[in-house]
Design a protein around this motif. Structure first.
Motif, short mmCIF file in Angstrom:
data_model
loop_
_atom_site.label_atom_id
_atom_site.label_comp_id
_atom_site.label_asym_id
_atom_site.label_seq_id
_atom_site.Cartn_x
_atom_site.Cartn_y
_atom_site.Cartn_z
N ALA A 186 0.87 -0.94 0.18
CA ALA A 186 -0.10 0.07 0.16
C ALA A 186 0.86 1.37 0.51
CB ALA A 186 -1.52 0.14 1.42
N PHE A 187 0.22 2.67 -0.83
CA PHE A 187 1.10 3.55 -0.95
C PHE A 187 1.82 4.13 0.03
CE2 PHE A 187 1.82 7.69 -2.29
CZ PHE A 187 2.51 7.95 -2.86
N ASN A 188 0.19 4.57 0.33
CA ASN A 188 0.32 5.52 1.97
C ASN A 188 0.80 4.81 3.27
OD1 ASN A 188 -2.29 3.50 2.15
ND2 ASN A 188 -3.76 4.18 2.85
N GLY A 189 1.02 3.17 3.13
CA GLY A 189 1.40 2.69 4.35
C GLY A 189 3.13 2.74 4.32
N ILE A 190 3.18 3.12 2.58
CA ILE A 190 4.88 3.05 2.78
C ILE A 190 5.36 4.44 2.88
CG2 ILE A 190 6.73 3.14 1.31
CD1 ILE A 190 4.76 1.19 -0.33
N GLN A 191 3.78 5.56 2.32
CA GLN A 191 4.20 6.77 2.47
C GLN A 191 4.54 7.28 4.79
OE1 GLN A 191 5.56 9.26 0.31
NE2 GLN A 191 5.20 7.49 -0.64
N ARG A 192 3.91 6.46 4.77
CA ARG A 192 3.49 6.56 6.70
C ARG A 192 4.88 6.31 7.50
NH1 ARG A 192 -2.68 5.32 7.78
NH2 ARG A 192 -3.73 6.82 6.32
N LYS A 193 5.10 5.10 6.49
CA LYS A 193 6.35 4.84 7.34
C LYS A 193 7.62 5.62 7.05
CE LYS A 193 10.01 0.90 6.39
NZ LYS A 193 10.57 -0.02 5.68
N LEU A 194 7.86 5.77 5.58
CA LEU A 194 8.58 6.84 5.16
C LEU A 194 8.65 8.45 5.99
CD1 LEU A 194 9.11 6.96 1.22
CD2 LEU A 194 10.37 5.69 3.31
N GLY A 195 7.82 8.60 6.64
CA GLY A 195 7.65 9.74 7.09
C GLY A 195 7.97 9.41 9.10
N PHE A 196 7.58 8.59 9.48
CA PHE A 196 7.89 7.87 10.47
C PHE A 196 9.59 8.05 10.70
CE2 PHE A 196 4.00 5.29 11.79
CZ PHE A 196 3.33 6.83 12.17
N GLU A 197 10.04 7.75 9.47
CA GLU A 197 11.79 7.63 10.01
C GLU A 197 12.58 8.61 9.77
OE1 GLU A 197 12.02 3.25 7.30
OE2 GLU A 197 12.11 5.03 5.85
N ASP A 198 11.53 10.13 8.91
CA ASP A 198 11.97 11.54 8.37
C ASP A 198 11.99 11.83 9.91
OD1 ASP A 198 12.29 10.98 5.97
OD2 ASP A 198 10.21 11.61 5.21
N ALA A 199 11.08 11.70 10.47
CA ALA A 199 11.35 12.51 12.40
C ALA A 199 12.06 11.71 13.22
CB ALA A 199 9.80 12.31 13.15
N MET A 200 11.99 10.63 13.30
CA MET A 200 13.03 9.18 14.36
C MET A 200 14.35 9.67 13.69
SD MET A 200 11.14 7.95 16.55
CE MET A 200 10.24 9.45 16.31
N ASN A 201 14.66 9.86 12.66
CA ASN A 201 16.27 9.77 11.88
C ASN A 201 16.42 11.37 12.36
OD1 ASN A 201 16.26 7.29 11.46
ND2 ASN A 201 16.06 7.41 8.96
N ALA A 202 15.88 12.24 11.79
CA ALA A 202 15.94 13.51 12.08
C ALA A 202 16.41 13.92 13.71
CB ALA A 202 15.24 14.87 11.84
N ALA A 203 15.58 12.95 14.69
CA ALA A 203 15.63 13.32 15.67
C ALA A 203 16.75 12.79 16.46
CB ALA A 203 14.54 13.04 16.49
N GLY A 204 17.66 11.93 15.91
CA GLY A 204 18.43 10.83 16.17
C GLY A 204 18.03 9.86 16.84
N MET A 205 16.77 9.10 16.81
CA MET A 205 16.19 7.57 17.68
C MET A 205 16.76 7.12 16.88
SD MET A 205 14.14 9.13 19.99
CE MET A 205 13.93 10.82 20.37
N LYS A 206 17.18 5.27 17.16
CA LYS A 206 17.43 4.14 17.00
C LYS A 206 16.08 3.49 16.71
CE LYS A 206 20.43 0.38 18.05
NZ LYS A 206 20.78 -0.29 19.09
N ILE A 207 15.70 3.11 15.07
CA ILE A 207 14.52 2.64 14.44
C ILE A 207 15.75 1.37 14.76
CG2 ILE A 207 13.86 1.77 12.98
CD1 ILE A 207 13.11 4.44 12.10
N VAL A 208 14.66 0.32 16.04
CA VAL A 208 15.58 -1.30 15.88
C VAL A 208 14.98 -1.94 15.29
CG1 VAL A 208 16.52 -1.08 18.12
CG2 VAL A 208 14.26 -1.21 17.62
N THR A 209 13.95 -2.04 15.04
CA THR A 209 13.15 -3.12 13.60
C THR A 209 11.86 -1.71 12.91
OG1 THR A 209 11.87 -4.87 13.45
CG2 THR A 209 11.40 -4.11 14.75
N SER A 210 11.38 -2.89 11.84
CA SER A 210 10.11 -2.27 11.53
C SER A 210 9.40 -3.43 10.35
CB SER A 210 10.61 -1.72 10.02
OG SER A 210 9.53 -1.07 9.84
#
Lengths: 324, 333
Positions: A184-208
């Motif tokens: 799903a395109f919107n699902g992928i977009q939401r994931k990317l949005g979460f990643e944008d914010a987490m990476n910008a704030a320096g969080m560590k995404i351990v799994t997706s």
């Protein structure tokens, strides 16, 4: 004797079918456009799963809008059984072409597979507007079709939620993402949005991992993630159903106080959880208005016959404060 | 075994009959379960911990309860595709009773189980009374129950919260009430299958319905009871599912029917009927749950997850086939 025995179930079946058809009739105001005056266009709304609260809200919004503007257009609303049923949705569009509707407003179940049939509709002089799930630009280019997209920027919405979450965490904190259905395109977009914010704030995404938009699947995945990552600080879910599942997993693991849950869609059940402090925030993309925006856009297109452009609709961050 | 009459001959014969459906058949599955646990223990950082097994124990009760019902259905040579939808309908009813009326929890639980029993009874009546094919009847019930669920809930997830969560929070000896319920249902199921007239009749009907009828077994009644039982167990599973998630989800149980059938077949129950084991079913559910939890813990890709799950299902059935042949040939000798 034998004849009588075998005819009984048939009679029962006929009675059941008659009863169910009679019961359904008023739900489906599918009036063929031929019976209407020529000036009043018919708009077909082709939706995804009506089993999903989000799409139901969308459809009801459209029906209410049509009632208010009954003089301006007729509405035929149709949905598919589940969100993956692509071939059924293609068949629905074909039926709408055969019905000779004036415009089709579609929330495609698949961002590529629905392009050819929509192109065929356009070739027949039907105006097509894309809502909710954006058509793949490559597939559109290949078919030389230009279909305007009216809808929210899911990536932006997810980023808003992620940024709000980041304020509650500190850099380096481990977080996990529960994704929507992988195609799903919107699902992928939401994931990317979460990643944008987490990476910008320096969080560590351990799994997706995916929870297929479903509460129970998300509950199982979240439980396992919690066990594997004892230091986990937050779970970002691509929709609210999955956020409910994740919140239940936290409760079972006794970690409500150390792990934060973020959702998306602003369904009514999650509002209750936000008030109880079990979910931090969600994102509202105004489901009740999404289809209406598409319909209004289609009406505009029918009047002006102008070259279609994309139009972005509003997304808002919902926190316990905004609910008050 | 305690109630077996004294006398050496009777005892050995009973054991010979009891063990194959119970423990002996399960050795292969227990080994498979250990192997899976060992592999994930090596691959994941925190798999080999008490917490993991607590999580799994928390996840499986609804699947176990439903699979026990499906075991009996497969044993009589039938099939039930409606269990997932019936589960959703039952939890919708439970949510509606709790949220729209001020009825206490026991009433809601009762309403939930009765809804399941009613759906199962209708299935059973149509299949045994009108002799309609079980596949089509339960397929129809699957759609009816799902449609009714959407009507009751308005396609909305109903958040119930602590009023239903208390069920999941009760515990005895460190085991949660849902898990104990699942154990009780599985034990009662195995007992009913191997030690009661009902179980014997179910096996006989599954092996050869006509022969069973000629030998005086009320095959219709047995079939009806099995489908009703399966429906009621879907209701019990719905209570557990609701308690775990704290909400009534209209999309709950999607795909549950196939998952349950997979677990039951992995557990050594024949799709053709006439042979089965509830203990095996329990282990089958465990294998699928350990696999799911392990793959999620190592963070496997979705494609890998599906691929591996499919392979394990087929491998388990192949293993079962060869073990059975081995025993059949050694038993004949």
């Amino acid at each position: 004797m034998l004849k009588f025995r075998s005819s009984k179930p048939v009679l029962v079946c006929i009675a059941v079918i008659c009863a169910s058809v009679a019961g359904c009739k008023k739900r489906d105001p599918a009036a063929p456009s031929a019976a209407q005056p020529a000036s009043k266009p018919t708009i077909a709304l082709v939706m995804k799963s009506l089993a999903n609260e989000f799409f139901l809200t969308m459809e009801n919004g459209a029906r209410d809008h049509q009632k208010l503007h009954a003089a301006e257009y007729d509405l035929i609303a149709n949905g598919i059984k589940d969100e993956q049923d692509v071939s059924r949705q293609v068949a629905l569009v074909e039926q709408m072409i055969a019905q000779r509707v004036d415009a089709i407003v579609i929330a495609p179940a698949d961002s590529k597979a629905l392009v050819p049939v929509c192109k065929r509709a356009m070739d027949d002089g039907i105006a097509v507007v894309n809502i909710d799930n954006k058509f793949d630009s490559g597939a559109l280019a290949e078919k030389k079709a230009k279909i305007p997209f009216v809808g929210p920027d899911n990536r932006k919405g997810a980023r808003l939620a992620g940024e709000y979450l980041a304020k509650k965490l500190k850099a380096g904190d481990p977080v996990a993402i529960i994704e929507g259905a992988p195609n799903a395109f919107n699902g992928i977009q939401r994931k990317l949005g979460f990643e944008d914010a987490m990476n910008a704030a320096g969080m560590k995404i351990v799994t997706s991992q995916t929870g297929y938009w479903e509460m129970d699947k998300a509950n199982q995945v979240a439980s396992s993630i919690l066990t594997e990552h004892p230091q986990l600080k937050a779970i970002l879910c691509a929709n609210d159903s999955m956020a409910l599942g994740a919140a239940a997993a936290l409760r079972a693991a006794g970690r409500q106080d150390s792990v934060i849950v973020v959702g998306f869609d602003n369904i009514s059940a999650v509002q209750q959880l936000m008030k109880e402090g079990k979910v931090l925030c969600t994102v509202d993309q105004h489901a009740d208005k999404l289809a209406v925006f598409g319909i209004e856009y289609a009406l505009e297109m029918l009047k002006t016959r102008a070259a279609p452009e994309d139009r972005e609709t509003q997304v808002d961050l919902i926190t316990p404060d905004t609910l008050k | 075994m305690a109630e077996v009459k004294p006398g050496k001959k009777t005892r050995t014969r009973t054991r010979a009959r009891l063990l194959p459906t119970g423990v002996a058949d399960s050795v292969g599955m227990i080994l498979a379960l250990c192997a899976l646990t060992a592999i994930f223990g090596l691959k994941a950082k925190h798999f080999f911990e008490l917490k993991t097994f607590q999580t799994i124990a928390n996840q499986i009760p609804d699947a176990v309860v439903i699979s026990v019902g499906v075991t009996f259905v497969l044993i009589i040579g039938g099939i039930d595709l409606s269990v997932g939808s019936v589960l959703a309908l039952c939890s919708a009813v439970m949510g509606a009773v709790l949220l729209r009326t001020e009825m206490p929890l026991p009433v809601a639980v009762l309403a939930c189980v009765i809804t399941g029993l009613a759906c199962g009874s209708i299935n059973g009546l149509l299949i045994s009374g009108l002799k309609l094919p079980a596949f089509i009847v339960t397929l129809g019930m699957m759609e009816i129950a799902r449609g009714a669920t959407y009507m009751i809930t308005g396609s909305r997830t109903a958040y119930i919260g602590s009023r239903v969560e208390v069920i999941a929070e009760q515990s005895l000896f460190g085991l949660s009430l849902p898990f104990l319920t699942a154990l009780a249902v599985a034990s009662a199921g195995q007992f009913a299958l191997s030690r009661t007239v009902f179980g014997r009749h179910a096996l006989a009907v599954g092996a050869n319905e006509q022969a069973a009828r000629y030998s005086g077994i009320g095959a219709r009644k047995v079939k009806w009871m099995v489908y009703a039982l399966c429906g009621a167990l879907s209701g019990v599973a719905a209570v557990i599912n609701c308690a775990r998630l704290g909400s009534a989800d209209p999309n709950a149980g999607t795909g549950f029917e196939l998952q349950a059938i997979a677990a039951v077949v992995i557990g050594g129950t024949s799709l053709m009927g006439g042979r089965g084991s509830v203990v095996g079913t329990f282990l089958g559910v465990c294998i699928i749950a350990v696999l799911g939890a392990g793959l999620a813990q190592i963070g496997a890709q979705e494609s890998t997850k599906r691929f591996i799950t499919g392979c394990v299902i087929i491998a388990a059935v192949i293993l079962d086939y060869y073990r059975r042949r081995l025993r059949a040939s050694s038993g004949a000798a």
